[in-house]
Design a protein around this motif. Structure first.
Motif, short mmCIF file in Angstrom:
data_model
loop_
_atom_site.label_atom_id
_atom_site.label_comp_id
_atom_site.label_asym_id
_atom_site.label_seq_id
_atom_site.Cartn_x
_atom_site.Cartn_y
_atom_site.Cartn_z
N ASP A 66 -36.34 5.14 -20.90
CA ASP A 66 -36.97 4.84 -19.61
C ASP A 66 -36.42 5.71 -18.49
O ASP A 66 -36.59 5.43 -17.33
CB ASP A 66 -36.72 3.36 -19.26
CG ASP A 66 -35.23 3.04 -19.18
OD1 ASP A 66 -34.43 3.81 -19.77
OD2 ASP A 66 -34.87 2.05 -18.53
N ALA A 67 -35.75 6.83 -18.87
CA ALA A 67 -35.02 7.60 -17.88
C ALA A 67 -35.92 8.22 -16.83
O ALA A 67 -36.98 8.76 -17.13
CB ALA A 67 -34.23 8.70 -18.57
N THR A 68 -35.46 8.13 -15.58
CA THR A 68 -36.13 8.82 -14.49
C THR A 68 -35.42 10.15 -14.29
O THR A 68 -34.25 10.27 -14.64
CB THR A 68 -36.00 8.00 -13.19
OG1 THR A 68 -34.61 7.63 -13.05
CG2 THR A 68 -36.84 6.75 -13.23
N PRO A 69 -36.09 11.17 -13.71
CA PRO A 69 -35.41 12.46 -13.52
C PRO A 69 -34.22 12.35 -12.57
O PRO A 69 -33.19 12.99 -12.80
CB PRO A 69 -36.50 13.36 -12.95
CG PRO A 69 -37.64 12.48 -12.56
CD PRO A 69 -37.52 11.22 -13.34
N ASP A 70 -34.36 11.53 -11.54
CA ASP A 70 -33.24 11.38 -10.62
C ASP A 70 -32.35 10.23 -11.04
O ASP A 70 -32.83 9.13 -11.30
CB ASP A 70 -33.74 11.12 -9.19
CG ASP A 70 -34.21 12.40 -8.53
OD1 ASP A 70 -33.68 13.48 -8.90
OD2 ASP A 70 -35.12 12.33 -7.67
N MET A 71 -31.03 10.49 -11.12
CA MET A 71 -30.09 9.42 -11.47
C MET A 71 -29.80 8.56 -10.25
O MET A 71 -29.72 7.34 -10.33
CB MET A 71 -28.79 10.05 -11.99
CG MET A 71 -27.78 9.06 -12.50
SD MET A 71 -28.37 8.22 -13.96
CE MET A 71 -28.28 6.53 -13.46
N LEU A 72 -29.66 9.23 -9.12
CA LEU A 72 -29.27 8.52 -7.91
C LEU A 72 -30.16 8.94 -6.76
O LEU A 72 -30.44 10.13 -6.60
CB LEU A 72 -27.80 8.85 -7.59
CG LEU A 72 -27.24 8.34 -6.27
CD1 LEU A 72 -27.14 6.83 -6.28
CD2 LEU A 72 -25.86 8.94 -6.01
N GLU A 73 -30.61 7.96 -6.01
CA GLU A 73 -31.52 8.26 -4.92
C GLU A 73 -31.12 7.41 -3.71
O GLU A 73 -31.24 6.18 -3.74
CB GLU A 73 -32.93 7.87 -5.38
CG GLU A 73 -34.02 8.69 -4.77
CD GLU A 73 -35.38 8.20 -5.27
OE1 GLU A 73 -35.49 7.91 -6.49
OE2 GLU A 73 -36.30 8.07 -4.46
N LEU A 74 -30.62 8.07 -2.67
CA LEU A 74 -30.26 7.34 -1.45
C LEU A 74 -31.32 7.65 -0.41
O LEU A 74 -31.62 8.81 -0.16
CB LEU A 74 -28.90 7.80 -0.92
CG LEU A 74 -27.71 7.74 -1.87
CD1 LEU A 74 -26.44 8.22 -1.14
CD2 LEU A 74 -27.51 6.33 -2.38
N THR A 75 -31.90 6.60 0.17
CA THR A 75 -32.94 6.82 1.17
C THR A 75 -32.55 6.15 2.48
O THR A 75 -32.52 4.93 2.56
CB THR A 75 -34.29 6.24 0.68
OG1 THR A 75 -34.45 6.59 -0.69
CG2 THR A 75 -35.45 6.81 1.49
N GLY A 76 -32.22 6.96 3.45
CA GLY A 76 -31.93 6.48 4.81
C GLY A 76 -30.89 5.38 4.86
O GLY A 76 -31.07 4.39 5.58
N ILE A 77 -29.79 5.50 4.09
CA ILE A 77 -28.84 4.39 4.14
C ILE A 77 -27.95 4.47 5.38
O ILE A 77 -27.45 5.51 5.76
CB ILE A 77 -27.97 4.23 2.87
CG1 ILE A 77 -27.22 5.50 2.54
CG2 ILE A 77 -28.78 3.76 1.70
CD1 ILE A 77 -26.14 5.25 1.52
N VAL A 78 -27.84 3.29 6.00
CA VAL A 78 -27.06 3.14 7.22
C VAL A 78 -26.08 1.99 6.98
O VAL A 78 -26.44 1.01 6.34
CB VAL A 78 -27.99 2.77 8.41
CG1 VAL A 78 -27.18 2.45 9.66
CG2 VAL A 78 -28.97 3.90 8.69
#
Lengths: 280, 564
Positions: A21-33
């Motif tokens: 079920d692997a996605t190409p991106d391992m880690l995805e940070l979106t606008g973390i505050v």
């Protein structure tokens, strides 16, 4: 000797890597505050780390590195934004997301009254894997780190470096897809530091991903595929070493120079150079 | 040699960081006003209660012609002797952490600090840590004496002047005892050491009761005649005990002929003991401290047993959590050494039940037996609450520093809570059930009462463990390295208040209808007694118990989940 260690590492890393079920991106940070009252520790970080990459995270003291790392590991909740691990949002699917991570904090507290082996079984249990296979992997890693004979001693008798090696082992036994590690080299002797570098390489060869923060710039330069530099809670530079060199407009610059330039401490570079030239 | 004339830090400077940390912690605490308000309220309540009890007793004593003052002096001597025993035990245990295990000791030993000053500073810390509760208890006691005897303010000055050397003496003796034990035992055998202290404590309790013989005081009819009774009262409990000196000093003032000799004796003995204690410290501390630093014995690769994990049949996470709890508990001396205190608590409780003058020949009223049985339920519940405060309440606080691991793992916090809950409940049940059964047998309670109180005790144990664990998570103390500090914190107080309120409600809900039911049955064995109040009472108690299990656990889980 290094050869055989690498072979051992390859054997131990069998089975690491993305599932179906692997996605190409391992880690995805979106606008973390992350805000603490009025203080903004992390101010809107966006980042993608593809699988099979060693990603370095740099910044001056108090820049927000550890806060970011703790949010990735699921220890802290971001005030805003999302952390997605291998396709699973930490906020909505914490169990799935966390089961993909191995987290090694900087100078953590450990259960002093457990033996190293018991601690490793405890950690495997938390990930639902206190099985013989995990124990074999743990023994293999302890052996590589020269820690096997200490397996049955209480952690309170361990030195700082031994604790660090135990932690690295504990983060790997459940075969995570992503290792999140804060200051990996702290307390390690030269041999263990070398093994760790090899370990990272073998781990990403097999499809694992490493997210590390460090002040040891030579290590970051030598090991990381891509690097981000963070200052006052925001990423101010990101890319491969070549990208960063282009950014600071200096072809032959090493990471130290780049770091001091982008974090606004060029004068420090001169001080360092002056110290190196002087007849100490 | 190089002209440095550094004389080292003084006692006050050495104590500074401790005082300042406490003040700073208080300053940054947003709830401090509420906390202090509550503490003052609870303190005043207890003071009033103790004052009331002592006041009534003294009034009664004064009413008895001739022997009133003797009885009052005897009571004061007994109270002070009890204090002395508690202080000795608590100083021995406190000194082990203040002098040897405290983490700042390394810094202080490495610093150029004069050892006598270090001794002084640590002794003050030991006295404060071990004696604050006794000192607070002494206030209403002595005020009651002052009020009943109409003493003016110099009495209170005298009381302070008497209490100070009285606190110093057991602190010096207790820490000297610990110092010698640490020197005698090789390496970090604190475990054996504390087992030994436990033996001494148990022996101390037995000795205390031999000294006290409280049953003789309350039942003068056991003496052949009044002259015999008077003779017992006149002989001091023991002329060698500081408690007797303190009692004499205070009583002589109250009864009009102030005798300064006992007070002088107290101060000079305290001063002499301090000198001896400091001398021993200078002589033995370095060796003792070095020995305390030596690590645990190494096992040289020898595997540790895994029967614990094999025994626990559960999901991997739960199995490992439970095994970890048990191992950490038994390997941590600061934790399990408190079992000694627990054993003393239980022994004292059962002993008190045993010496209750219920069966002194005459027919005891049916009502009294019932009242005492339910009172016993409440008190046994209190013992369970006190144990839970020590062992269950700190559970989540101790986990605070491991949150990096627990929260980064896929473990559900609920699993952690339930593991801790069972690890707390089962041992508490193993203590609570024998306690209630044995005391009921001593009280010769009827099978019905025995059954009701035993079943209730199971519910009470479940509820109290949940309260302790839940409130421990709601009022955590993640900073302390001293686990013994956690139960005496603000949250610990809240827990004890909740537990006591819960116990009072349950006992009242059960005792009233059960008594009514039994009375009706007694009056008319064939007629049907009203069952409705009985059902309402049991139903209410059950409902409250379930609420006390569910609500704190849920609130605690929610709190830890939202923890940053």
């Amino acid at each position: 000797m290094t050869e055989s260690v690498q072979d051992q590492l390859r054997r131990l890393m069998d089975g690491v890597g993305p599932g179906e079920d692997a996605t190409p991106d391992m880690l995805e940070l979106t606008g973390i505050v992350k805000r603490y009252g009025d203080f903004v520790a992390v101010d809107g970080i966006d980042l993608r780390v593809p699988r099979g990459e060693i990603f370095g995270f740099l910044g001056p003291n108090g820049a927000g590195k550890t806060t970011t790392i703790r949010m990735i590991a699921g220890v802290l909740e971001p005030t805003e934004g999302s952390v997605v691990i291998g396709g699973n949002d930490l906020a909505t699917h914490p169990v799935e997301a966390k089961s993909r991570i191995g987290y090694i904090p900087d100078r953590p507290f450990l259960y002093e009254k457990l033996s190293g082996g018991e601690f490793l079984r405890f950690v495997s249990g938390l990930w639902g894997k206190d099985e013989p296979a995990s124990e074999d992997r743990a023994d293999g890693l302890l052996e590589i780190f020269n820690l096997l004979e200490w397996k049955h001693e209480l952690i309170e008798t361990y030195s700082h470096g031994m604790r660090q090696k135990l932690l690295i082992t504990s983060a790997l036994i459940h075969q995570p897809e992503l290792i999140v590690i804060d200051e990996p080299m702290v307390g390690l002797d030269p041999r263990s530091a070398r093994i760790l570098k090899d370990l990272f390489r073998v781990y990403v060869e097999r499809g694992g991903t490493v997210f590390l923060s460090s002040h040891t710039l030579e290590v970051v330069e030598a090991v990381c595929d891509r690097i981000a530099i963070i200052k006052e809670g925001a990423i101010i530079a990101k890319g491969t070493m070549d990208d960063l060199r282009t950014l600071v407009d200096s072809g032959g610059a090493d990471l130290e120079e780049i770091f001091l330039k982008v974090t606004g401490n060029e004068d420090m570079a001169e001080v360092v150079a002056g110290l190196q030239d002087s007849s100490f | 040699m190089n002209g440095i004339t550094y004389t080292g830090a003084g006692v006050l400077r050495l104590l500074g960081p401790k005082v300042r940390s406490k003040l700073n912690r208080n300053k940054t605490d947003e709830r401090r006003r509420f906390k202090w308000g509550l503490l003052v309220f609870v303190g005043l309540f207890f003071w009033t209660f103790i004052f009331g009890v002592i006041f009534r007793m003294l009034l009664y004593f004064r009413g008895t012609q001739g022997i009133g003052d003797l009885l009052a002096a005897k009571l004061l001597g007994l109270a002070l002797l009890t204090f002395l025993m508690i202080l000795l035990l608590s100083n021995v245990i406190t000194a082990l952490s203040t002098f040897f295990l405290s983490q700042d000791m390394e810094l202080l030993v490495a610093a150029p600090v004069d050892s006598v000053k270090l001794y002084g500073a640590r002794l003050v810390e030991t006295i404060v840590d071990s004696s604050w509760m006794v000192a607070l208890l002494a206030i209403p006691l002595l005020v009651a004496y002052g009020v009943v005897y109409g003493a003016s303010w110099p009495f209170y000055g005298l009381a302070v002047a008497t209490i100070i050397p009285y606190l110093v003496l057991p602190a010096v003796v207790g820490s000297a005892f610990t110092l010698m034990l640490v020197n005698v035992f090789p390496a970090r055998r604190t475990r054996d050491l504390l087992a030994l202290i436990g033996l001494f404590a148990a022996a101390g309790v037995v000795v205390l009761f031999r000294f006290l013989r409280p049953e003789r005081l309350v039942s003068p009819d056991q003496f052949r005649d009044l002259v015999d009774f008077m003779a017992v009262l006149r002989t001091p409990t023991s002329p060698w005990l500081p408690s007797e000196w303190a009692a004499q000093s205070l009583m002589s003032y109250l009864t009009g002929g102030f005798d300064p000799f006992p007070l002088a004796l107290l101060w000079s003995t305290a001063a002499a003991f301090f000198v001896i204690g400091a001398w021993l410290h200078v002589r033995l501390f370095r060796t003792g401290f070095t020995r305390a630093q030596e690590g645990a014995e190494l096992r040289k690769g020898e595997a540790r047993s895994r029967w614990l994990e094999r025994l626990i049949r559960a999901a991997p996470a739960t199995r490992q959590l439970v095994a970890k709890e048990i191992r950490v508990f038994f390997r941590d001396t600061t934790q399990w050494s408190q079992l000694i205190l627990l054993a003393v608590l239980v022994v004292v409780y059962v002993y008190n039940i045993k010496v209750l003058p219920l069966y002194t020949g005459e027919e005891v009223s049916f009502f009294l037996i019932n009242v005492v049985s339910f009172l016993n339920l409440g008190l046994a519940g209190f013992v369970v609450a006190a144990i839970a405060a020590r062992f269950v309440f700190p559970g989540m606080s101790l986990e605070g520093r491991m949150m990096w691991l627990l929260r980064s793992s896929p473990l559900d916090i609920r699993t952690l809570f339930l593991a801790k809950y069972w690890v707390g409940t089962i041992p508490l049940l193993l203590i609570a059930l024998p306690l209630i059964v044995v005391t009921n047998i001593i009280l010769q309670a009827s099978p019905l009462i025995l059954g009701i109180t035993t079943v209730t005790m199971v519910g009470v144990t479940f509820a109290i463990t949940a309260l302790a664990l839940g409130l421990g998570a709601l009022f955590p103390n993640y900073e302390t390295d001293n686990m013994a500090e956690i139960p005496t914190s603000f949250g610990g107080l809240i827990f004890m208040m909740c537990a006591v309120s819960y116990l009072v409600v349950v006992v009242i809900l059960l005792a009233w209808p059960v008594n009514g039911f039994l009375q009706a049955r007694l009056a008319d064995p064939s007629g049907g007694a009203a069952v409705t109040p009985l059902l309402l009472g049991t139903g209410g108690a059950l409902l409250i118990t379930v609420a006390c299990v569910v609500v704190p656990l849920r609130a605690g889980i929610r709190r830890v989940r939202s923890l940053q």
